[in-house]
Design a protein around this motif. Structure first.
Motif, short mmCIF file in Angstrom:
data_model
loop_
_atom_site.label_atom_id
_atom_site.label_comp_id
_atom_site.label_asym_id
_atom_site.label_seq_id
_atom_site.Cartn_x
_atom_site.Cartn_y
_atom_site.Cartn_z
N THR A 148 0.84 -1.20 0.00
CA THR A 148 0.00 0.00 0.00
C THR A 148 0.87 1.25 0.00
O THR A 148 0.61 2.20 -0.74
N LEU A 149 1.92 1.24 0.80
CA LEU A 149 2.85 2.35 0.85
C LEU A 149 3.53 2.54 -0.51
O LEU A 149 3.63 3.66 -1.02
N ALA A 150 3.99 1.45 -1.10
CA ALA A 150 4.67 1.52 -2.40
C ALA A 150 3.75 2.09 -3.47
O ALA A 150 4.15 2.94 -4.27
N LEU A 151 2.51 1.62 -3.49
CA LEU A 151 1.57 2.11 -4.49
C LEU A 151 1.22 3.58 -4.28
O LEU A 151 1.09 4.34 -5.25
N SER A 152 1.08 3.99 -3.04
CA SER A 152 0.73 5.39 -2.78
C SER A 152 1.85 6.32 -3.22
O SER A 152 1.60 7.45 -3.64
N GLU A 153 3.08 5.87 -3.13
CA GLU A 153 4.21 6.70 -3.54
C GLU A 153 4.49 6.60 -5.03
O GLU A 153 5.20 7.43 -5.58
N ALA A 154 3.94 5.59 -5.69
CA ALA A 154 4.22 5.36 -7.11
C ALA A 154 3.29 6.12 -8.03
O ALA A 154 3.43 6.06 -9.23
N ILE A 155 2.35 6.86 -7.49
CA ILE A 155 1.35 7.53 -8.30
C ILE A 155 1.91 8.73 -9.05
O ILE A 155 1.55 8.98 -10.19
N GLU A 156 2.82 9.47 -8.44
CA GLU A 156 3.28 10.71 -9.04
C GLU A 156 4.79 10.82 -8.98
O GLU A 156 5.41 10.44 -8.00
N LEU A 157 5.35 11.36 -10.05
CA LEU A 157 6.78 11.62 -10.11
C LEU A 157 6.95 13.11 -10.39
O LEU A 157 6.32 13.65 -11.30
N GLU A 158 7.77 13.76 -9.59
CA GLU A 158 8.05 15.18 -9.80
C GLU A 158 9.54 15.36 -10.02
O GLU A 158 10.36 14.87 -9.22
N ILE A 159 9.90 16.04 -11.10
CA ILE A 159 11.29 16.32 -11.42
C ILE A 159 11.45 17.83 -11.43
O ILE A 159 10.73 18.53 -12.15
N THR A 160 12.38 18.33 -10.62
CA THR A 160 12.59 19.77 -10.52
C THR A 160 14.05 20.09 -10.79
O THR A 160 14.94 19.45 -10.24
N THR A 161 14.27 21.05 -11.67
CA THR A 161 15.60 21.57 -11.95
C THR A 161 15.56 23.05 -11.60
O THR A 161 14.72 23.78 -12.12
N TRP A 162 16.41 23.46 -10.69
CA TRP A 162 16.44 24.88 -10.34
C TRP A 162 17.86 25.32 -10.06
O TRP A 162 18.71 24.52 -9.72
#
Length: 143
Positions: free
Chosen positions: A21-35
């Protein structure tokens, strides 16, 4: 505790459902930030801020459930901006992120298959008659 460590702790504790459940909840979205940070982003106490200055950030957010992709491109990354050469770097990171998502989904599918097969072998299991019915196949071209 980081998500990876929490996942491992749940597995070690034998809490497989909670770990998944934890793995699936974290696998929903990917955010990539370059700053780009600069001397101007330092505070008077010499501590760096955790947020980029306005215009100094590129951000891509990929939601694998909805299939949504959001992009934010700061003005400093445009053609006339001083950081335009970093756009290609950001795009490479997004592509690598997409590949990681595909690999993670394939790994989760394998994990679910093993889990389903294990559960189907247990006495009195409802999965015993058709263990493949639990998980639909993943299309490798569209995760």
């Amino acid at each position: 505790m980081g998500v990876s460590n929490e996942f491992k702790a749940q597995l070690k504790a034998g809490k497989i459902v909670e770990a998944l459940t934890l793995a699936l909840s974290e696998a929903i979205e990917l955010e990539i930030t370059t700053w780009v940070s600069s001397a101007d982003s330092d505070t008077s106490a010499g501590v760096r801020t955790d947020q980029p200055l306005s215009g100094h950030c590129m951000r891509t957010r990929i939601n694998i459930v909805d299939g949504d992709i959001e992009n934010e491109v700061g003005s400093e990354f445009l053609n006339s901006g001083p950081y335009n050469e970093l756009r290609e770097f950001h795009l490479q990171q997004v592509q690598e992120g997409r590949e990681i998502i595909q690999e993670n989904l394939a790994n989760l599918q394998q994990l679910f298959t093993v889990l389903t097969n294990t559960l189907s072998e247990m006495p009195g299991s409802r999965l015993r008659s058709n263990p493949q019915q639990v998980l639909p196949p993943i299309n490798s071209e569209n995760p």
